[in-house]
Design a protein around this motif. Structure first.
Motif, PDB file in Angstrom:
ATOM      1  N   ALA A 161      -6.632  -1.699   9.908  1.00 10.02           N
ATOM      2  CA  ALA A 161      -5.621  -2.580   9.468  1.00 10.02           C
ATOM      3  C   ALA A 161      -6.036  -3.434   8.170  1.00 10.02           C
ATOM      4  O   ALA A 161      -5.275  -3.550   7.401  1.00 10.02           O
ATOM      5  CB  ALA A 161      -5.037  -3.120  10.283  1.00 10.02           C
ATOM      6  N   ALA A 162      -7.237  -3.963   8.303  1.00 11.73           N
ATOM      7  CA  ALA A 162      -7.360  -4.921   7.131  1.00 11.73           C
ATOM      8  C   ALA A 162      -7.524  -4.368   5.797  1.00 11.73           C
ATOM      9  O   ALA A 162      -7.057  -4.881   4.804  1.00 11.73           O
ATOM     10  CB  ALA A 162      -8.787  -5.655   7.404  1.00 11.73           C
ATOM     11  N   THR A 163      -8.158  -3.137   5.657  1.00  5.25           N
ATOM     12  CA  THR A 163      -8.148  -2.084   4.693  1.00  5.25           C
ATOM     13  C   THR A 163      -7.052  -1.726   4.197  1.00  5.25           C
ATOM     14  O   THR A 163      -6.732  -1.901   2.787  1.00  5.25           O
ATOM     15  CB  THR A 163      -9.334  -1.245   4.833  1.00  5.25           C
ATOM     16  OG1 THR A 163     -10.304  -1.480   5.262  1.00  5.25           O
ATOM     17  CG2 THR A 163      -9.322  -0.065   3.564  1.00  5.25           C
ATOM     18  N   ALA A 164      -6.022  -1.351   4.977  1.00  2.00           N
ATOM     19  CA  ALA A 164      -4.918  -0.956   4.738  1.00  2.00           C
ATOM     20  C   ALA A 164      -4.040  -2.083   3.993  1.00  2.00           C
ATOM     21  O   ALA A 164      -3.052  -2.111   3.046  1.00  2.00           O
ATOM     22  CB  ALA A 164      -3.950  -0.409   5.846  1.00  2.00           C
ATOM     23  N   ASN A 165      -4.075  -3.460   4.537  1.00  2.00           N
ATOM     24  CA  ASN A 165      -3.390  -4.375   4.198  1.00  2.00           C
ATOM     25  C   ASN A 165      -3.654  -4.985   2.885  1.00  2.00           C
ATOM     26  O   ASN A 165      -2.991  -5.296   1.745  1.00  2.00           O
ATOM     27  CB  ASN A 165      -3.227  -5.803   5.255  1.00  2.00           C
ATOM     28  CG  ASN A 165      -2.611  -5.408   6.316  1.00  2.00           C
ATOM     29  OD1 ASN A 165      -1.372  -4.616   6.322  1.00  2.00           O
ATOM     30  ND2 ASN A 165      -2.900  -6.104   7.729  1.00  2.00           N
ATOM     31  N   ALA A 166      -4.899  -4.646   2.591  1.00  2.00           N
ATOM     32  CA  ALA A 166      -5.416  -5.075   1.475  1.00  2.00           C
ATOM     33  C   ALA A 166      -5.197  -3.994   0.282  1.00  2.00           C
ATOM     34  O   ALA A 166      -4.741  -4.566  -0.873  1.00  2.00           O
ATOM     35  CB  ALA A 166      -7.185  -5.026   1.202  1.00  2.00           C
ATOM     36  N   CYS A 167      -4.831  -2.726   0.537  1.00  2.00           N
ATOM     37  CA  CYS A 167      -4.256  -1.807  -0.268  1.00  2.00           C
ATOM     38  C   CYS A 167      -2.779  -2.164  -0.530  1.00  2.00           C
ATOM     39  O   CYS A 167      -2.099  -1.885  -1.837  1.00  2.00           O
ATOM     40  CB  CYS A 167      -4.459  -0.412   0.313  1.00  2.00           C
ATOM     41  SG  CYS A 167      -5.977   0.234   0.371  1.00  2.00           S
TER      42      CYS A 167
END
Length: 222
Positions: A161-167
């Motif tokens: 989720a953290a990576t997805a939100n960063a994207c």
């Protein structure tokens, strides 16, 4: 000696495994991802929207034969351009691109495969949690991604989720996607999605049944 050497080189060439161009993904100057041989003599450009059910149908119908019969053999390269239509579409486009060229094709197909469920959940989320048009775009995108189930889909594919939100919050990638959308709707003035170009020639909105014969003709002409 020269004759022997030439024979050895020829033997190596004959025994070499053919290149599978479906393993090759590059990124164009416009930010669009390109599947296949970048020097293929036929270029199929697909303008797509993740909230377009006809686009999902095209991916379902075309993916296997397009890759197996045309891309794998280096005959056709496919360029994927975003024609964003709404906030859900924008979020999906950014998540499909999350992780770059090595992840794009599989994530693109996964989002389209799950489109019906994701869209239904997105509509329910927006009805229960309305977000004003002037809300910060990053918050809107994260909310839609989580509420629709896209964030969970990405997590199941190895993107937390953290990576997805960063994207979703990546301004440079937002600008790339919006730039493609502007080219699609304001400059090219598409009539709908999915729409296609074959070596620069506009086919308009089309199905795989429309496109495949035209691809065969284009490949044969080269």
């Amino acid at each position: 000696m020269k004759v022997i050497l030439l024979g050895f080189v020829a033997a190596l060439t004959v025994g070499a495994a053919p290149v599978d161009w479906t393993k090759t993904v590059s990124r164009g100057a416009n930010g669009a991802y390109v599947l296949g041989n970048p020097k293929a003599k036929v270029r199929l450009v697909e303008y797509m929207s993740y909230s377009c059910n006809h686009c999902a149908q095209f991916v379902g119908d075309a993916s296997a034969p397009l890759k197996g019969n045309y891309v794998a053999k280096g005959k056709v390269a496919v360029e994927f351009r975003n024609a964003v239509r709404d906030r859900y579409d924008f979020a999906a486009a950014l998540l499909a691109r999350c992780g770059g060229r090595t992840r794009f094709v599989a994530q693109n197909e996964a989002l389209f495969a799950a489109q019906e469920t994701l869209m239904s959940q997105a509509q329910a989320f927006e009805a229960s949690t309305p977000m004003p048009d002037n809300a910060p775009i990053n918050a809107v995108l994260k909310g839609i991604a989580a509420g629709s189930g896209m964030t969970a889909l990405m997590a199941a594919r190895g993107v937390n989720a953290a990576t997805a939100n960063a994207c979703l919050s990546n301004k440079a990638e937002q600008d790339v996607v919006l730039g493609m959308a502007k080219e699609a709707w304001e400059i090219r003035k598409l009539k709908g999605t999915p729409s296609f170009l074959i070596n620069g020639r506009d086919t308009g909105p089309a199905t795989w049944g429309d496109i495949e014969p035209k691809l065969r003709v284009a490949v044969a002409a080269k």
